[in-house]
Design a protein around this motif. Structure first.
Motif, PDB file in Angstrom:
ATOM      1  N   ALA A   1       0.824  -1.216   0.000  1.00 56.38           N
ATOM      2  CA  ALA A   1       0.000   0.000   0.000  1.00 56.38           C
ATOM      3  C   ALA A   1       0.853   1.258   0.000  1.00 56.38           C
ATOM      4  O   ALA A   1       0.372   2.340  -0.387  1.00 56.38           O
ATOM      5  N   ASP A   2       2.110   1.137   0.410  1.00 56.51           N
ATOM      6  CA  ASP A   2       2.987   2.310   0.388  1.00 56.51           C
ATOM      7  C   ASP A   2       3.191   2.820  -1.034  1.00 56.51           C
ATOM      8  O   ASP A   2       3.521   4.001  -1.230  1.00 56.51           O
ATOM      9  N   ALA A   3       3.005   1.969  -2.036  1.00 54.91           N
ATOM     10  CA  ALA A   3       3.120   2.417  -3.420  1.00 54.91           C
ATOM     11  C   ALA A   3       2.046   3.457  -3.736  1.00 54.91           C
ATOM     12  O   ALA A   3       2.304   4.439  -4.439  1.00 54.91           O
ATOM     13  N   LEU A   4       0.848   3.252  -3.187  1.00 51.95           N
ATOM     14  CA  LEU A   4      -0.229   4.227  -3.388  1.00 51.95           C
ATOM     15  C   LEU A   4       0.087   5.532  -2.669  1.00 51.95           C
ATOM     16  O   LEU A   4      -0.206   6.618  -3.180  1.00 51.95           O
ATOM     17  N   ARG A   5       0.707   5.433  -1.500  1.00 49.01           N
ATOM     18  CA  ARG A   5       1.052   6.631  -0.734  1.00 49.01           C
ATOM     19  C   ARG A   5       2.153   7.426  -1.424  1.00 49.01           C
ATOM     20  O   ARG A   5       2.204   8.651  -1.305  1.00 49.01           O
ATOM     21  N   LEU A   6       3.035   6.720  -2.143  1.00 51.42           N
ATOM     22  CA  LEU A   6       4.072   7.421  -2.901  1.00 51.42           C
ATOM     23  C   LEU A   6       3.481   8.092  -4.138  1.00 51.42           C
ATOM     24  O   LEU A   6       3.884   9.194  -4.514  1.00 51.42           O
ATOM     25  N   ALA A   7       2.509   7.408  -4.758  1.00 51.57           N
ATOM     26  CA  ALA A   7       1.879   7.970  -5.951  1.00 51.57           C
ATOM     27  C   ALA A   7       0.990   9.162  -5.616  1.00 51.57           C
ATOM     28  O   ALA A   7       0.883  10.109  -6.413  1.00 51.57           O
ATOM     29  N   ARG A   8       0.371   9.109  -4.447  1.00 45.97           N
ATOM     30  CA  ARG A   8      -0.532  10.197  -4.040  1.00 45.97           C
ATOM     31  C   ARG A   8      -0.284  10.484  -2.550  1.00 45.97           C
ATOM     32  O   ARG A   8      -0.950   9.915  -1.690  1.00 45.97           O
TER      33      ARG A   8
END
Length: 213
Positions: free
Chosen positions: A49-56
């Protein structure tokens, strides 16, 4: 002797391609950008889920999930999302008299979608339905309840060392580490994975052959 086989979902039973592509479309970022961010957090041993936090940055993932569902762009699943070896392997295990359970970290909605596929499994359940998620010990207590077998007679199959292999072994289960998806490939030869896994496999059909013999 193995009497029950319990399977993770993402990158074990299903491909995650659609999952990440749908998030990329919702966040309006290129597919390859989000894929690269997923690879980066995997390499760092962080939560996907950290990938989503990096994207947004600052994203409220739960709120965005519900917004996607309300917009008719939520979770979806069909036969093309299954890996090719899933139906043959699960069917073969049941033919051997093995109890087959699918239990992973997914939402209740994904549980419904998986059951709609009519997989050759005795039970399909998700963490969202149980109210407890991997790698918590309580998740694997539930796994043992539904396996209807002793820990040493139950194998948990998954790609993720921290969520699947290590907590399954801590609960006394047998464990098969599947080299599939980013986690499975990146950590396949990690010394801890090599030391802890009862089996290291490249396909579910390979596990069926191991149990059969």
């Amino acid at each position: 002797m193995i009497r029950a086989a319990v399977f993770d979902v993402g990158e074990t039973i299903t491909r995650d391609d659609r999952y990440w592509a749908s998030w990329a479309d919702w966040l309006d970022v290129p597919h390859h950008t989000l894929s690269a961010l997923v690879g980066a957090v995997v390499a760092q041993g962080r939560d996907n889920a950290d990938a989503l936090r990096l994207a947004r940055p600052g994203i409220d993932i739960a709120a965005e999930y519900h917004a996607r569902e309300a917009a008719g762009r939520g979770e979806a699943l069909d036969e093309t999302d299954l890996y090719d070896d899933v139906r043959p392997a699960l069917s073969a295990l049941r033919h051997l008299g093995i109890r087959v359970v699918v239990a992973g970290n997914q939402t209740p909605r994904m549980g419904d979608l998986l059951r709609d596929l009519d997989l050759p499994a005795d039970l399909i359940v998700t963490s969202g339905e149980w109210g407890v998620a991997k790698p918590q010990p309580a998740f694997f207590e539930r796994v043992l309840e539904v396996s209807q077998a002793s820990p040493e007679e139950t194998v948990y199959v998954g790609d993720h060392p921290a969520n699947d292999l290590i907590p399954a072994k801590a609960a006394g289960l047998r464990a098969a580490h599947l080299r599939r998806g980013p986690w499975g490939h990146l950590w396949a030869d990690d010394p801890e994975v090599v030391a802890r896994a009862d089996w290291r496999i490249d396909s579910l059909s390979q596990l069926t052959s191991i149990i059969a013999h």
